[in-house]
Write a protein that holds these residues in place. Structure first.
Motif, PDB file in Angstrom:
ATOM      1  N   SER A  97       0.394   6.244  -0.470  1.00 26.84           N
ATOM      2  CA  SER A  97      -0.512   6.251  -1.612  1.00 26.84           C
ATOM      3  C   SER A  97      -1.539   7.353  -1.421  1.00 26.84           C
ATOM      4  CB  SER A  97      -1.196   4.895  -1.795  1.00 26.84           C
ATOM      5  OG  SER A  97      -2.116   4.658  -0.763  1.00 26.84           O
ATOM      6  N   ASP A  98      -2.149   7.770  -2.534  1.00 29.00           N
ATOM      7  CA  ASP A  98      -3.164   8.821  -2.489  1.00 29.00           C
ATOM      8  C   ASP A  98      -4.514   8.313  -1.993  1.00 29.00           C
ATOM      9  OD1 ASP A  98      -1.295  10.554  -3.581  1.00 29.00           O
ATOM     10  OD2 ASP A  98      -2.054  10.362  -5.630  1.00 29.00           O
ATOM     11  N   TYR A  99      -4.729   6.993  -2.074  1.00 28.29           N
ATOM     12  CA  TYR A  99      -6.006   6.382  -1.711  1.00 28.29           C
ATOM     13  C   TYR A  99      -5.724   4.947  -1.295  1.00 28.29           C
ATOM     14  CZ  TYR A  99     -10.671   4.317  -2.314  1.00 28.29           C
ATOM     15  OH  TYR A  99     -11.847   3.654  -2.107  1.00 28.29           O
ATOM     16  N   ALA A 100      -6.498   4.435  -0.355  1.00 28.06           N
ATOM     17  CA  ALA A 100      -6.340   3.035   0.045  1.00 28.06           C
ATOM     18  C   ALA A 100      -7.673   2.496   0.548  1.00 28.06           C
ATOM     19  CB  ALA A 100      -5.278   2.888   1.135  1.00 28.06           C
ATOM     20  N   ILE A 101      -7.820   1.192   0.407  1.00 29.39           N
ATOM     21  CA  ILE A 101      -9.003   0.521   0.931  1.00 29.39           C
ATOM     22  C   ILE A 101      -8.561  -0.854   1.429  1.00 29.39           C
ATOM     23  CG2 ILE A 101      -9.692  -0.371  -1.330  1.00 29.39           C
ATOM     24  CD1 ILE A 101     -12.632   0.156  -0.452  1.00 29.39           C
ATOM     25  N   THR A 102      -9.019  -1.231   2.627  1.00 25.05           N
ATOM     26  CA  THR A 102      -8.674  -2.536   3.191  1.00 25.05           C
ATOM     27  C   THR A 102      -9.954  -3.345   3.338  1.00 25.05           C
ATOM     28  OG1 THR A 102      -8.914  -1.824   5.487  1.00 25.05           O
ATOM     29  CG2 THR A 102      -6.741  -1.561   4.498  1.00 25.05           C
ATOM     30  N   TYR A 103      -9.874  -4.601   2.927  1.00 19.01           N
ATOM     31  CA  TYR A 103     -11.024  -5.493   2.987  1.00 19.01           C
ATOM     32  C   TYR A 103     -10.820  -6.482   4.143  1.00 19.01           C
ATOM     33  CZ  TYR A 103     -11.920  -3.535  -1.590  1.00 19.01           C
ATOM     34  OH  TYR A 103     -12.168  -2.665  -2.620  1.00 19.01           O
ATOM     35  N   ALA A 104     -11.730  -6.463   5.105  1.00 17.66           N
ATOM     36  CA  ALA A 104     -11.584  -7.236   6.337  1.00 17.66           C
ATOM     37  C   ALA A 104     -11.575  -8.743   6.099  1.00 17.66           C
ATOM     38  CB  ALA A 104     -12.690  -6.871   7.319  1.00 17.66           C
ATOM     39  N   LYS A 105     -12.501  -9.251   5.298  1.00 18.20           N
ATOM     40  CA  LYS A 105     -12.625 -10.702   5.140  1.00 18.20           C
ATOM     41  C   LYS A 105     -11.505 -11.322   4.318  1.00 18.20           C
ATOM     42  CE  LYS A 105     -17.496 -11.360   6.022  1.00 18.20           C
ATOM     43  NZ  LYS A 105     -18.736 -11.983   5.614  1.00 18.20           N
ATOM     44  N   THR A 106     -10.921 -10.555   3.407  1.00 20.30           N
ATOM     45  CA  THR A 106      -9.879 -11.111   2.539  1.00 20.30           C
ATOM     46  C   THR A 106      -8.473 -10.713   2.962  1.00 20.30           C
ATOM     47  OG1 THR A 106      -9.994  -9.231   1.021  1.00 20.30           O
ATOM     48  CG2 THR A 106     -11.412 -11.132   0.543  1.00 20.30           C
ATOM     49  N   ASP A 107      -8.353  -9.745   3.855  1.00 17.68           N
ATOM     50  CA  ASP A 107      -7.052  -9.204   4.257  1.00 17.68           C
ATOM     51  C   ASP A 107      -6.261  -8.661   3.068  1.00 17.68           C
ATOM     52  OD1 ASP A 107      -7.279  -9.469   7.000  1.00 17.68           O
ATOM     53  OD2 ASP A 107      -6.477 -11.503   7.010  1.00 17.68           O
ATOM     54  N   ILE A 108      -6.975  -8.110   2.083  1.00 17.53           N
ATOM     55  CA  ILE A 108      -6.338  -7.481   0.926  1.00 17.53           C
ATOM     56  C   ILE A 108      -6.383  -5.971   1.113  1.00 17.53           C
ATOM     57  CG2 ILE A 108      -6.473  -7.072  -1.578  1.00 17.53           C
ATOM     58  CD1 ILE A 108      -5.644  -9.923  -0.960  1.00 17.53           C
ATOM     59  N   ILE A 109      -5.272  -5.316   0.815  1.00 17.05           N
ATOM     60  CA  ILE A 109      -5.198  -3.863   0.827  1.00 17.05           C
ATOM     61  C   ILE A 109      -4.988  -3.407  -0.610  1.00 17.05           C
ATOM     62  CG2 ILE A 109      -3.928  -1.840   1.637  1.00 17.05           C
ATOM     63  CD1 ILE A 109      -3.040  -3.537   4.048  1.00 17.05           C
ATOM     64  N   ASP A 110      -5.810  -2.467  -1.061  1.00 23.80           N
ATOM     65  CA  ASP A 110      -5.723  -1.906  -2.405  1.00 23.80           C
ATOM     66  C   ASP A 110      -5.208  -0.476  -2.266  1.00 23.80           C
ATOM     67  OD1 ASP A 110      -6.089  -0.939  -4.983  1.00 23.80           O
ATOM     68  OD2 ASP A 110      -8.237  -1.346  -5.047  1.00 23.80           O
ATOM     69  N   LEU A 111      -3.994  -0.237  -2.774  1.00 26.29           N
ATOM     70  CA  LEU A 111      -3.368   1.082  -2.740  1.00 26.29           C
ATOM     71  C   LEU A 111      -3.470   1.683  -4.135  1.00 26.29           C
ATOM     72  CD1 LEU A 111      -0.168  -0.144  -0.917  1.00 26.29           C
ATOM     73  CD2 LEU A 111      -2.016   1.159   0.136  1.00 26.29           C
ATOM     74  N   GLN A 112      -3.877   2.953  -4.221  1.00 29.43           N
ATOM     75  CA  GLN A 112      -4.060   3.577  -5.527  1.00 29.43           C
ATOM     76  C   GLN A 112      -3.523   4.996  -5.541  1.00 29.43           C
ATOM     77  OE1 GLN A 112      -8.163   3.357  -6.848  1.00 29.43           O
ATOM     78  NE2 GLN A 112      -8.429   1.358  -5.889  1.00 29.43           N
ATOM     79  N   GLY A 113      -2.977   5.390  -6.684  1.00 37.18           N
ATOM     80  CA  GLY A 113      -2.529   6.761  -6.894  1.00 37.18           C
ATOM     81  C   GLY A 113      -1.179   7.056  -6.281  1.00 37.18           C
ATOM     82  N   ASN A 114      -0.178   7.235  -7.116  1.00 38.98           N
ATOM     83  CA  ASN A 114       1.182   7.572  -6.663  1.00 38.98           C
ATOM     84  C   ASN A 114       1.667   6.655  -5.542  1.00 38.98           C
ATOM     85  OD1 ASN A 114       1.518   9.875  -8.425  1.00 38.98           O
ATOM     86  ND2 ASN A 114       0.044  10.912  -7.124  1.00 38.98           N
ATOM     87  N   VAL A 115       1.539   5.367  -5.759  1.00 37.39           N
ATOM     88  CA  VAL A 115       1.957   4.387  -4.750  1.00 37.39           C
ATOM     89  C   VAL A 115       3.483   4.283  -4.753  1.00 37.39           C
ATOM     90  CG1 VAL A 115       1.769   2.004  -3.964  1.00 37.39           C
ATOM     91  CG2 VAL A 115      -0.171   3.091  -5.117  1.00 37.39           C
ATOM     92  N   LYS A 116       4.083   4.422  -3.570  1.00 36.05           N
ATOM     93  CA  LYS A 116       5.539   4.310  -3.427  1.00 36.05           C
ATOM     94  C   LYS A 116       5.857   3.479  -2.202  1.00 36.05           C
ATOM     95  CE  LYS A 116       6.533   8.688  -5.545  1.00 36.05           C
ATOM     96  NZ  LYS A 116       6.381  10.074  -5.290  1.00 36.05           N
ATOM     97  N   ILE A 117       6.739   2.511  -2.403  1.00 34.74           N
ATOM     98  CA  ILE A 117       7.272   1.743  -1.289  1.00 34.74           C
ATOM     99  C   ILE A 117       8.766   1.996  -1.268  1.00 34.74           C
ATOM    100  CG2 ILE A 117       7.677  -0.539  -0.313  1.00 34.74           C
ATOM    101  CD1 ILE A 117       5.229  -1.523  -1.780  1.00 34.74           C
ATOM    102  N   THR A 118       9.269   2.413  -0.125  1.00 34.68           N
ATOM    103  CA  THR A 118      10.695   2.660   0.036  1.00 34.68           C
ATOM    104  C   THR A 118      11.189   1.792   1.183  1.00 34.68           C
ATOM    105  OG1 THR A 118      10.286   4.954  -0.605  1.00 34.68           O
ATOM    106  CG2 THR A 118      12.442   4.455   0.338  1.00 34.68           C
ATOM    107  N   SER A 119      12.156   0.928   0.891  1.00 37.55           N
ATOM    108  CA  SER A 119      12.688   0.042   1.927  1.00 37.55           C
ATOM    109  C   SER A 119      13.820   0.737   2.676  1.00 37.55           C
ATOM    110  CB  SER A 119      13.188  -1.267   1.310  1.00 37.55           C
ATOM    111  OG  SER A 119      14.335  -1.033   0.525  1.00 37.55           O
ATOM    112  N   ASN A 120      14.196   0.154   3.791  1.00 40.15           N
ATOM    113  CA  ASN A 120      15.236   0.754   4.635  1.00 40.15           C
ATOM    114  C   ASN A 120      16.610   0.740   3.969  1.00 40.15           C
ATOM    115  OD1 ASN A 120      16.409  -1.864   5.158  1.00 40.15           O
ATOM    116  ND2 ASN A 120      14.771  -2.195   6.617  1.00 40.15           N
ATOM    117  N   ASP A 121      16.809  -0.093   2.949  1.00 40.85           N
ATOM    118  CA  ASP A 121      18.102  -0.137   2.269  1.00 40.85           C
ATOM    119  C   ASP A 121      18.096   0.611   0.936  1.00 40.85           C
ATOM    120  OD1 ASP A 121      16.522  -1.912   0.905  1.00 40.85           O
ATOM    121  OD2 ASP A 121      17.886  -3.613   1.060  1.00 40.85           O
ATOM    122  N   GLY A 122      17.103   1.483   0.715  1.00 40.81           N
ATOM    123  CA  GLY A 122      17.093   2.355  -0.450  1.00 40.81           C
ATOM    124  C   GLY A 122      16.358   1.830  -1.665  1.00 40.81           C
ATOM    125  N   LYS A 123      15.793   0.641  -1.609  1.00 41.54           N
ATOM    126  CA  LYS A 123      15.016   0.121  -2.739  1.00 41.54           C
ATOM    127  C   LYS A 123      13.684   0.860  -2.790  1.00 41.54           C
ATOM    128  CE  LYS A 123      17.120  -4.383  -2.284  1.00 41.54           C
ATOM    129  NZ  LYS A 123      16.974  -5.697  -1.680  1.00 41.54           N
TER     130      LYS A 123
END
Length: 184
Positions: A97-123
């Motif tokens: 992602s182009d930008y990210a922020i992680t919040y310690a108390k909530t364990d939430i990660i916010d990914l922003q801008g051209n976010v891409k997840i590519t799995s090992n099987d091509g998804k």
């Protein structure tokens, strides 16, 4: 003549008060900017997370700003991230992602801008913003997304949430095409 002098004196006092307020306002702004200064900065971060001697994830980022000194601490990655995740068999999946922020108390990660997840099987999933709940290992977004299954099929639309292994999906309104297998 006396009235004009009185008005002049009152005007000067008023202007002096305004200038005084301006100075105080700038001091308040400066205090607030110090409160949100990072407690640390890391350039060219290359962080490896291990568990029982095995590398589980590698986080790479040009810049991390640490705001853990605040009541609701967080880490900011203003120049983006590249995260490599390893499953039990050592197969890689990637999150960028182009930008990210992680919040310690909530364990939430916010990914922003051209976010891409590519799995090992091509998804692959692409969107503008994606949240990851680390406790529940769950991704979600209200933004438009496109998911491709690696076999030529795809799903797209607004709003999706899914498990980290891409096995469970919940979608709002979507369209797409693909082949459905293993329906019971």
């Amino acid at each position: 003549m006396r009235v004009h002098k009185s008005i002049g004196i009152v005007s000067l006092v008023f202007i002096a008060l305004l200038c005084s307020c301006e100075s105080n306002f700038k001091d308040v702004q400066r205090i607030n900017s110090v409160a949100f200064s990072p407690s640390g900065e890391t350039e060219n971060l290359n962080l490896k997370y291990t568990d029982s001697g095995r590398v589980k994830a590698i986080l790479v980022s040009p810049l991390m700003l640490d705001y853990s000194n605040l009541e609701y601490g967080f880490n900011e990655f203003p120049k983006g991230i590249h995260l490599t995740l390893f499953d039990e068999k050592g197969k890689e999946s990637h999150v960028v992602s182009d930008y990210a922020i992680t919040y310690a108390k909530t364990d939430i990660i916010d990914l922003q801008g051209n976010v891409k997840i590519t799995s090992n099987d091509g998804k692959k999933l692409e969107t503008d913003q994606l949240f990851y709940d680390q406790k529940n290992e769950w991704f979600y977004t209200e933004k438009n997304f496109k998911f491709t299954d690696g076999a030529g099929g795809f799903i797209q639309g607004p709003g999706i949430d899914f498990s980290k292994d891409f096995k469970i999906f919940n979608m709002q309104r979507n369209s797409g095409e693909g082949e459905i297998n293993n329906v019971e």
